[in-house]
Design a protein around this motif. Structure first.
Motif, PDB file in Angstrom:
ATOM      1  N   GLY A 129     -18.811 -44.581 -30.199  1.00 49.94           N
ATOM      2  CA  GLY A 129     -18.560 -45.761 -29.371  1.00 49.94           C
ATOM      3  C   GLY A 129     -17.080 -45.903 -29.075  1.00 49.94           C
ATOM      4  O   GLY A 129     -16.328 -44.924 -29.107  1.00 49.94           O
ATOM      5  N   LEU A 130     -16.695 -47.135 -28.822  1.00 47.75           N
ATOM      6  CA  LEU A 130     -15.281 -47.404 -28.549  1.00 47.75           C
ATOM      7  C   LEU A 130     -14.435 -46.916 -29.710  1.00 47.75           C
ATOM      8  O   LEU A 130     -13.292 -46.535 -29.537  1.00 47.75           O
ATOM      9  CB  LEU A 130     -15.081 -48.904 -28.368  1.00 47.75           C
ATOM     10  CG  LEU A 130     -15.760 -49.494 -27.123  1.00 47.75           C
ATOM     11  CD1 LEU A 130     -15.792 -51.015 -27.211  1.00 47.75           C
ATOM     12  CD2 LEU A 130     -15.030 -49.037 -25.876  1.00 47.75           C
ATOM     13  N   SER A 182     -20.685 -46.708 -37.957  1.00 47.48           N
ATOM     14  CA  SER A 182     -21.528 -47.929 -37.903  1.00 47.48           C
ATOM     15  C   SER A 182     -22.097 -48.283 -39.272  1.00 47.48           C
ATOM     16  O   SER A 182     -23.278 -48.583 -39.413  1.00 47.48           O
ATOM     17  CB  SER A 182     -22.706 -47.767 -36.921  1.00 47.48           C
ATOM     18  OG  SER A 182     -22.293 -47.411 -35.662  1.00 47.48           O
ATOM     19  N   VAL A 194     -26.767 -51.498 -39.176  1.00 43.89           N
ATOM     20  CA  VAL A 194     -27.273 -50.689 -38.060  1.00 43.89           C
ATOM     21  C   VAL A 194     -28.124 -49.526 -38.564  1.00 43.89           C
ATOM     22  O   VAL A 194     -29.257 -49.324 -38.110  1.00 43.89           O
ATOM     23  CB  VAL A 194     -26.111 -50.109 -37.210  1.00 43.89           C
ATOM     24  CG1 VAL A 194     -26.620 -49.053 -36.251  1.00 43.89           C
ATOM     25  CG2 VAL A 194     -25.417 -51.210 -36.446  1.00 43.89           C
ATOM     26  N   TYR A 239     -17.137 -56.972 -28.809  1.00 42.59           N
ATOM     27  CA  TYR A 239     -17.365 -55.624 -28.253  1.00 42.59           C
ATOM     28  C   TYR A 239     -17.608 -55.661 -26.732  1.00 42.59           C
ATOM     29  O   TYR A 239     -17.098 -54.812 -26.008  1.00 42.59           O
ATOM     30  CB  TYR A 239     -18.554 -54.995 -28.979  1.00 42.59           C
ATOM     31  CG  TYR A 239     -18.497 -53.487 -29.180  1.00 42.59           C
ATOM     32  CD1 TYR A 239     -17.725 -52.918 -30.182  1.00 42.59           C
ATOM     33  CD2 TYR A 239     -19.236 -52.647 -28.365  1.00 42.59           C
ATOM     34  CE1 TYR A 239     -17.708 -51.550 -30.374  1.00 42.59           C
ATOM     35  CE2 TYR A 239     -19.219 -51.275 -28.554  1.00 42.59           C
ATOM     36  CZ  TYR A 239     -18.456 -50.730 -29.564  1.00 42.59           C
ATOM     37  OH  TYR A 239     -18.439 -49.375 -29.748  1.00 42.59           O
ATOM     38  N   ILE A 292     -19.164 -58.717 -34.352  1.00 37.03           N
ATOM     39  CA  ILE A 292     -18.727 -57.608 -33.488  1.00 37.03           C
ATOM     40  C   ILE A 292     -19.334 -57.758 -32.089  1.00 37.03           C
ATOM     41  O   ILE A 292     -18.669 -57.496 -31.081  1.00 37.03           O
ATOM     42  CB  ILE A 292     -19.097 -56.253 -34.121  1.00 37.03           C
ATOM     43  CG1 ILE A 292     -18.317 -56.064 -35.431  1.00 37.03           C
ATOM     44  CG2 ILE A 292     -18.765 -55.102 -33.175  1.00 37.03           C
ATOM     45  CD1 ILE A 292     -18.735 -54.867 -36.237  1.00 37.03           C
ATOM     46  N   SER A 303     -26.999 -51.040 -30.350  1.00 39.48           N
ATOM     47  CA  SER A 303     -27.314 -50.998 -31.783  1.00 39.48           C
ATOM     48  C   SER A 303     -26.804 -52.234 -32.507  1.00 39.48           C
ATOM     49  O   SER A 303     -27.430 -52.742 -33.434  1.00 39.48           O
ATOM     50  CB  SER A 303     -26.749 -49.731 -32.426  1.00 39.48           C
ATOM     51  OG  SER A 303     -25.353 -49.820 -32.583  1.00 39.48           O
ATOM     52  N   TYR A 350     -16.193 -47.935 -39.742  1.00 42.64           N
ATOM     53  CA  TYR A 350     -16.421 -48.517 -38.421  1.00 42.64           C
ATOM     54  C   TYR A 350     -17.058 -47.479 -37.506  1.00 42.64           C
ATOM     55  O   TYR A 350     -18.037 -47.742 -36.820  1.00 42.64           O
ATOM     56  CB  TYR A 350     -15.077 -48.973 -37.847  1.00 42.64           C
ATOM     57  CG  TYR A 350     -15.196 -49.634 -36.509  1.00 42.64           C
ATOM     58  CD1 TYR A 350     -15.517 -50.992 -36.423  1.00 42.64           C
ATOM     59  CD2 TYR A 350     -14.982 -48.933 -35.327  1.00 42.64           C
ATOM     60  CE1 TYR A 350     -15.623 -51.610 -35.195  1.00 42.64           C
ATOM     61  CE2 TYR A 350     -15.086 -49.546 -34.097  1.00 42.64           C
ATOM     62  CZ  TYR A 350     -15.403 -50.893 -34.041  1.00 42.64           C
ATOM     63  OH  TYR A 350     -15.513 -51.502 -32.821  1.00 42.64           O
ATOM     64  N   SER A 351     -16.494 -46.294 -37.534  1.00 44.15           N
ATOM     65  CA  SER A 351     -16.935 -45.268 -36.596  1.00 44.15           C
ATOM     66  C   SER A 351     -18.377 -44.827 -36.863  1.00 44.15           C
ATOM     67  O   SER A 351     -19.118 -44.504 -35.946  1.00 44.15           O
ATOM     68  CB  SER A 351     -15.988 -44.068 -36.666  1.00 44.15           C
ATOM     69  OG  SER A 351     -16.287 -43.189 -35.628  1.00 44.15           O
ATOM     70  N   SER A 410     -23.531 -48.229 -28.312  1.00 43.13           N
ATOM     71  CA  SER A 410     -23.149 -48.889 -29.570  1.00 43.13           C
ATOM     72  C   SER A 410     -23.488 -50.368 -29.513  1.00 43.13           C
ATOM     73  O   SER A 410     -23.981 -50.939 -30.484  1.00 43.13           O
ATOM     74  CB  SER A 410     -21.653 -48.723 -29.837  1.00 43.13           C
ATOM     75  OG  SER A 410     -21.365 -47.367 -30.015  1.00 43.13           O
ATOM     76  N   ASN A 448     -14.662 -44.211 -31.369  1.00 38.77           N
ATOM     77  CA  ASN A 448     -14.304 -42.790 -31.290  1.00 38.77           C
ATOM     78  C   ASN A 448     -13.234 -42.517 -30.245  1.00 38.77           C
ATOM     79  O   ASN A 448     -12.466 -41.583 -30.365  1.00 38.77           O
ATOM     80  CB  ASN A 448     -15.532 -41.957 -30.922  1.00 38.77           C
ATOM     81  CG  ASN A 448     -16.613 -42.117 -31.945  1.00 38.77           C
ATOM     82  OD1 ASN A 448     -17.114 -43.221 -32.147  1.00 38.77           O
ATOM     83  ND2 ASN A 448     -16.949 -41.048 -32.628  1.00 38.77           N
TER      84      ASN A 448
END
Ligand code: PFF
Length: 452
Positions: free
Chosen positions: A30-31, A231, A236, A110, A106, A325, A228-229, A322, A33
């Protein structure tokens, strides 16, 4: 009666192994990455950060991922209900509740960033000269103006339109189309970027570690970002795993999630830094790297407008899967725990996301001067969710594995359906889950509490 009917209803499942992997990878990629990874790596010296980040993913992210996937599939329920099912009459469900709170927080910021990337797809097509004359001023104007609301709302609406169709016909179907598209666009951009004259310096920046200026702060950033990356700590992976069949191969899913999430972050770095260096720009711009520095790099390359449009389309696809999810976590919780229908649940979540999310868009405009504990609203939500809720929920999840569910039971669940694969990971899992993983999370929490 409604609850009774709900209990009799058969739970939805992912239709195929490929579909479930694409959905889980869609959440992870997602953002984080592209936008977050690249700017954090940029301010922390590139290659050295990458090495530490990879270690964090393998030693800490991997065991937590396995823990969450096994809780979800074993219980067949989304977070909160999963803990209640596996440990009835205890308070472990609080771990899930904190995860729901984290994903809801989030979900309130997001869409703002997803909206910027969607907006930039259109800006780079229709307003190229305005967007690139002065990229910092253009971004400031865009994020403070009415377009930022419209595009954030559009991103949220699009995610909800997919979610309303359910797990297989919504999440799975769209992830199976969007994720390969994302991979394809990424490859095109990397080829463009690394073949620019002068790109070598950017490749070296990312791939040649130089630890001389690496700091403890950089290490902690890497640790937090690995969660974070992937999830993790937000419910999730528990929720997605609850839609996996018993025959689904969790070992293959784990390997794919880790490999693709890391691979895409690496490719994003290879798309961004060589272009930034080739155009003589700085890599340590911070959060504005993707929206300010990169468009500047695109203006200076042949066919830059096309590559810029493709780039923001890529960011938007990553953000959309993302966001889906993130929204699915509270949605499934309302469904499983309270028997609330998908439609009603989405209406509730939309109301929350709009009421508590609008101020995070406004934080770049009319609410610029409004602060909570010294932070603007957007940053407050990000910090509150990622630095506090997420590690606490992840730590409770691990403690649940150790003290309630059982490490051996979790490992057995992991291997079921793996067809002999995953032996190596499952051999290391009990050690990691009892030692480095909880220790590292405690370090993250102590740092968030300002202990060091
Ligand atoms: N893993 C996503 C990313 O790297 O952008 C972010 C994310 C997804 C955060 C899902 C939270 C979440 F619940």
């Amino acid at each position: 009666m409604a609850v009774f009917y709900f209990m009799l209803k058969k739970r939805e499942q992912f239709g195929s192994q490929f579909g479930l992997i694409m959905a889980a990878v869609g959440s992870a990629v997602g953002l984080g990455n592209i936008w977050r990874f690249s700017y954090i790596a940029g301010v922390n010296g590139g290659g050295a950060f990458l090495v530490v980040y990879l270690l964090c993913v393998l030693l800490i992210g991997l065991p937590v991922l396995i823990a969450e996937l096994t809780i979800g599939r074993r219980s067949g329920l989304s977070t909160v209900s999963a803990f209640r099912e596996l440990a009835p009459g205890t308070f472990w469900w609080v771990a899930g509740a904190i995860g729901v709170l984290a994903s809801t927080a989030i979900a309130c910021y997001y869409p703002a960033v997803a909206g910027w990337s969607l907006g930039y797809v259109f800006e780079s097509i229709a307003n190229w000269s305005g967007m690139t004359a002065d990229t910092a001023a253009a971004f400031g104007e865009f994020s403070a103006g009415p377009k930022s609301y419209i595009f954030a709302a559009a991103a949220l609406a699009l995610a909800m339109a997919i979610l309303i169709r359910g797990v297989a016909a919504g999440i799975e179907k769209w992830s199976k189309m969007l994720m390969p598209a994302l991979g394809g666009i990424m490859v095109i951009l990397v080829i463009r970027s690394v073949t620019l004259p002068g790109a070598g310096a950017g490749v070296a920046f990312l791939l040649m570690p130089d630890f001389s200026e690496f700091t403890v702060g950089g290490f902690l950033d890497a640790l937090g970002h690995s969660f974070y990356s992937l999830s993790l700590g937000m419910g999730v992976m528990i929720t997605y795993a609850s839609y996996m069949k018993k025959s689904a191969n969790l070992a293959a899913a784990t390997t794919s999630i880790i490999a693709m999430d890391t691979g895409i972050a690496l490719l994003a770095g290879l798309a961004i830094f060589p272009a930034v260096f080739a155009m003589g720009l700085r890599p340590d711009e911070g959060p504005g790297l993707v929206f300010v520095t990169l468009p500047m790099a695109f203006t200076q390359m042949p066919f830059g407008q096309i590559f810029c449009t493709l780039f923001f389309l890529l960011v938007f696809i990553a953000a959309l899967t993302s966001l889906i999810s993130i929204l699915q976590v509270p949605l499934a919780m309302l469904e499983d725990r309270f028997g609330i229908s998908r439609r009603k649940g989405l209406a509730i979540i939309a109301a929350v996301a709009v009421c508590f999310g609008a101020p995070s868009v406004m934080a770049f405009g009319v609410l610029k001067d409004f602060s909570i504990m010294g932070l603007d609203y957007f940053t407050f939500l990000d910090r509150f969710a990622n630095n506090i809720l997420l590690p606490i929920s992840a730590l409770l999840g691990i403690l649940f594995i150790i003290f309630s569910f059982g490490v051996a039971a979790s490992r057995k669940e992991f291997l079921e359906g793996a067809g002999g694969g995953g032996r190596f990971m499952s051999a290391l899992y009990p050690i990691a889950v009892r030692t480095v993983a909880p220790a590292a999370i405690v370090v993250i929490i102590l740092r968030a509490a300002g202990v060091f």
